[in-house]
Write a protein that holds these residues in place. Sequence first.
Motif, PDB file in Angstrom:
ATOM      1  N   THR A 130      -0.456  11.139  -7.870  1.00 18.65           N
ATOM      2  CA  THR A 130       0.647  10.184  -7.988  1.00 18.65           C
ATOM      3  C   THR A 130       0.412   9.127  -9.058  1.00 18.65           C
ATOM      4  O   THR A 130       1.337   8.414  -9.437  1.00 18.65           O
ATOM      5  CB  THR A 130       0.885   9.474  -6.642  1.00 18.65           C
ATOM      6  N   GLY A 131      -0.822   9.013  -9.553  1.00 19.79           N
ATOM      7  CA  GLY A 131      -1.142   7.930 -10.462  1.00 19.79           C
ATOM      8  C   GLY A 131      -0.917   8.202 -11.933  1.00 19.79           C
ATOM      9  O   GLY A 131      -0.887   7.264 -12.735  1.00 19.79           O
ATOM     10  N   TYR A 132      -0.767   9.475 -12.323  1.00 19.55           N
ATOM     11  CA  TYR A 132      -0.579   9.807 -13.733  1.00 19.55           C
ATOM     12  C   TYR A 132       0.895   9.735 -14.130  1.00 19.55           C
ATOM     13  O   TYR A 132       1.768  10.225 -13.409  1.00 19.55           O
ATOM     14  CB  TYR A 132      -1.086  11.228 -14.026  1.00 19.55           C
ATOM     15  N   ILE A 138       5.853   2.932 -20.237  1.00 16.82           N
ATOM     16  CA  ILE A 138       6.574   4.033 -20.885  1.00 16.82           C
ATOM     17  C   ILE A 138       6.767   5.226 -19.955  1.00 16.82           C
ATOM     18  O   ILE A 138       7.773   5.944 -20.057  1.00 16.82           O
ATOM     19  CB  ILE A 138       5.824   4.460 -22.163  1.00 16.82           C
ATOM     20  N   TYR A 139       5.837   5.434 -19.046  1.00 20.22           N
ATOM     21  CA  TYR A 139       5.886   6.597 -18.160  1.00 20.22           C
ATOM     22  C   TYR A 139       5.991   6.161 -16.703  1.00 20.22           C
ATOM     23  O   TYR A 139       5.571   5.067 -16.338  1.00 20.22           O
ATOM     24  CB  TYR A 139       4.613   7.435 -18.302  1.00 20.22           C
ATOM     25  N   ASP A 140       6.505   7.055 -15.875  1.00 17.38           N
ATOM     26  CA  ASP A 140       6.510   6.882 -14.425  1.00 17.38           C
ATOM     27  C   ASP A 140       5.583   7.911 -13.801  1.00 17.38           C
ATOM     28  O   ASP A 140       5.438   9.037 -14.299  1.00 17.38           O
ATOM     29  CB  ASP A 140       7.914   7.107 -13.845  1.00 17.38           C
ATOM     30  N   GLY A 141       4.990   7.548 -12.662  1.00 12.69           N
ATOM     31  CA  GLY A 141       4.253   8.505 -11.857  1.00 12.69           C
ATOM     32  C   GLY A 141       5.103   8.999 -10.713  1.00 12.69           C
ATOM     33  O   GLY A 141       6.259   8.596 -10.529  1.00 12.69           O
ATOM     34  N   LEU A 142       4.528   9.864  -9.898  1.00 15.82           N
ATOM     35  CA  LEU A 142       5.248  10.350  -8.729  1.00 15.82           C
ATOM     36  C   LEU A 142       5.464   9.233  -7.720  1.00 15.82           C
ATOM     37  O   LEU A 142       6.445   9.224  -6.978  1.00 15.82           O
ATOM     38  CB  LEU A 142       4.480  11.507  -8.085  1.00 15.82           C
ATOM     39  N   ALA A 143       4.535   8.275  -7.692  1.00 18.44           N
ATOM     40  CA  ALA A 143       4.660   7.121  -6.795  1.00 18.44           C
ATOM     41  C   ALA A 143       4.369   5.860  -7.581  1.00 18.44           C
ATOM     42  O   ALA A 143       3.770   5.895  -8.659  1.00 18.44           O
ATOM     43  CB  ALA A 143       3.693   7.253  -5.618  1.00 18.44           C
ATOM     44  N   VAL A 144       4.798   4.730  -7.025  1.00 14.32           N
ATOM     45  CA  VAL A 144       4.477   3.417  -7.583  1.00 14.32           C
ATOM     46  C   VAL A 144       3.774   2.640  -6.470  1.00 14.32           C
ATOM     47  O   VAL A 144       4.110   2.783  -5.287  1.00 14.32           O
ATOM     48  CB  VAL A 144       5.742   2.691  -8.083  1.00 14.32           C
ATOM     49  N   TYR A 145       2.778   1.834  -6.844  1.00 15.87           N
ATOM     50  CA  TYR A 145       1.948   1.151  -5.856  1.00 15.87           C
ATOM     51  C   TYR A 145       2.252  -0.345  -5.835  1.00 15.87           C
ATOM     52  O   TYR A 145       2.430  -0.969  -6.886  1.00 15.87           O
ATOM     53  CB  TYR A 145       0.472   1.388  -6.159  1.00 15.87           C
ATOM     54  N   ASP A 146       2.292  -0.903  -4.619  1.00 12.43           N
ATOM     55  CA  ASP A 146       2.565  -2.337  -4.495  1.00 12.43           C
ATOM     56  C   ASP A 146       1.275  -3.136  -4.612  1.00 12.43           C
ATOM     57  O   ASP A 146       0.202  -2.582  -4.899  1.00 12.43           O
ATOM     58  CB  ASP A 146       3.311  -2.639  -3.193  1.00 12.43           C
ATOM     59  N   ASP A 147       1.360  -4.437  -4.357  1.00  7.39           N
ATOM     60  CA  ASP A 147       0.202  -5.299  -4.536  1.00  7.39           C
ATOM     61  C   ASP A 147      -0.886  -5.046  -3.502  1.00  7.39           C
ATOM     62  O   ASP A 147      -2.032  -5.462  -3.687  1.00  7.39           O
ATOM     63  CB  ASP A 147       0.614  -6.772  -4.512  1.00  7.39           C
ATOM     64  N   GLN A 148      -0.552  -4.354  -2.419  1.00  8.04           N
ATOM     65  CA  GLN A 148      -1.550  -3.971  -1.419  1.00  8.04           C
ATOM     66  C   GLN A 148      -2.017  -2.534  -1.596  1.00  8.04           C
ATOM     67  O   GLN A 148      -2.697  -1.984  -0.743  1.00  8.04           O
ATOM     68  CB  GLN A 148      -0.962  -4.150  -0.011  1.00  8.04           C
TER      69      GLN A 148
END
Length: 576
Positions: free
Chosen positions: A211-213, A70-80
Motif C-alpha cells: 500500500t505504500g508505493y 505526484i503519485y497515490d498508493g493503494l492506501a493513505v496513512y493518517d498521523d497515527q
Amino acid sequence: MQAKGTIRSPIAALLVAGLFLFGCAGTAPPASDGTPRALSVLTYTTPGDATVLLPTLTVDTASSFVTDFIYDGLAVYDDQLNPHPALAESWEVEDDRIYTFKIRRGVTFHDGAPLTAHDVRFTFLTIAHPDYQGARFGDFTAIRGWAELAEAYAAADAEVAAGQLTEEEGRRRKLEAYAHFVETGGLQVPDDYTFRVEAAYPFAPLFTRLTGYGIMPRHLLEPYMSDLLHSPYATAPVGTGAMRLVSWTKNERIVLERNPDWRWSLTGQPAQIDRVIIQIVPDQEAAVTALARGETDVADVPPEMADRFRAEVPEVNLYHYTTFAYTFLGYNLNRPTYGDLRVRRAITHALDREAMVAELLGGYGQVAHSHASPARWDYNPDVPALAYDPDQAARLLEEAGWLPGPDGLRYKDGQPFVMRLAVNEESLLRRQAARFIQEALEPLGIRVEIQRMAWDDFLAHIRSDAKETYLLGWSLGFDPDPHSIFHSQGGFHAITGCADPEIDRLIEAGRSTTDRARRKQIYGELQAALAERQVYTWLFAQDTVVGVNQRVKGVRHGSPRGLFWNWEEWTVDPVR
C-alpha cells in the motif's frame, strides 16, 4: 532531504514542456460564488534536491517528498499510521497470506489515461524484473514465486561468473525466469479492477509494502522496463496524485501544480493549495534565513536554533515532534581497522553523546543506541548502551594494537590512526557532528580528517569500498523490518556492509510472523544484537522542528508521518 542527480534526455525535456502547457494556469479555479481568486502558492525551502521521481526507485527523503505529491498508493496513512482507502477503495486479507484489493474506478493519470489493476501489478513487477535498478527487491521475497525468482537470478549470475554462461545467455535465463513469474507468481489481476497478491507464508510487512508505493503508469513505462532510471519519466513523472509536475530545474526548484481531479485524501476533499514550489538552496542555513525573512512558507529549523527562533521570529510557528529518524557514524566493515569490534566500541566510548544532544540538538532528541526510534512500537529501551568512557576507549584501542606514539597519535604496524570521515556538505547538523567527533577523538590519539562532499559525490563514495567512515541518517518506515539495511542480501548492503548470520536470522524471523507481540520480542533481540556488534556508532535520534509562516493555515501537528500528513487541508494567505 539531500539527493542525487539524474540524467535527463531530450524526450524528458519535451515532456516537461508538455506538462507545463496543461499543468500551469495563470489563475486558480473560481471561488464558490464564481468570483476569481488568487493563486494559492506554498513554498517549501530545503537544502536537498530530488534524485529520481519514480516511486520504486526512490531511496532518499527528498525524492519521496516529491513523489508523494505526484503519485497515490493503494492506501493513505493518517498521523497515527492507520491505513485508509486511496486508489484501493477496499481490501480483504485471507489467512494472513492473500490480499485482495478492489481498485477505485474512474481514476485517471495526469495524461488522462485510466488507472486499472494492471498498473498496480506493473508497479510491483518493475521491482521483480532482472534489470531493476532500485534497492527494494528483497522486500517482496514472501510473494509466491518471488524467492524462486531470486534463486534463478543468483544461479544465472553464478554461472556467468564461472564462465559457464555468456552474459547474453545469463540475461536470457533471467528473462525466462521473470516471464515464468509473471505467468505463475503471486501477483495477479483477476479483472481490470481487482489486484490479488498471494504470499508463500504469512509476512507481516507485506501490507504496508503493497500500500505504500505510488502506482506508476504501465502504458508509459513498460517500454523502458529495462532502464527505468534513465527513462524520460524518471525526471518528468506522470502519476494520479494531488499534484503534477510543471518543471524541475536541477538544484534550484521543483514546481508542482494542483490536479483538479484528485480526491483521494484522508478527508476525501481536493487539495486547497494550487501550486507547491520546492525551493532548493545551498545549505540548511540558507533555508532558515529564507524562513526568517518571510521568503518561504515552510523550512526545517535546526533543533539547537528552535528556542531562539521562537523568540525572535514571532511570525513563524514552530512544530516539534518525534520521528522515525536517527543519525549514525558508519564504518567500512571490510577495512581491517573498522572491522575490529574493539575499535568501533572504543570510538563509541570516546563520544559524549549526551553532550551532542545538548549542544547540537538543543536538547531536542535523545542518544541512540541501536536501529530503532522511541516513536515506534518495536523500540527496545533496554539494549546494551555504551557509556561515555574515554579511559575504556583507550584500553580497547591498546587491546587492538593501537598504541600512543611520540606525536600524540596512535600507531599500529607503523601506520598512524587517521580517520577519514565523509559528510555531505548540505547538512549543517552532520557538519557539526563531524567537528564534534573530530574534537572528541583527538585527545584519544585519532586524527579525524573531514571530507565534505556534495550529496551526489557523497552517495557514490559511501556505496564504494573507498569509504572509511561516514555520517548518515536513516528515516525508518512504518514497519520495523530492516531487511534492506542490515540483511546480507539487503538492497543497501553496499553502504552498510553488514553480513552476520545471526542478524540475518533475526530479520527473517521478524518478518515471517504477523503476531505483533512476537515481532516486538524479535526486534528487541535484533536491536540488542546490532548494539552489541556496534555495526554503527549510533549517535542520536533527533526530533524534527519545522517552521511554518503564519500565513499558512490548517497545519495541525507533526507526527512520525511528518508535518505534511494533512497538507491537503492547508491554505495559504496571499502575500501582502
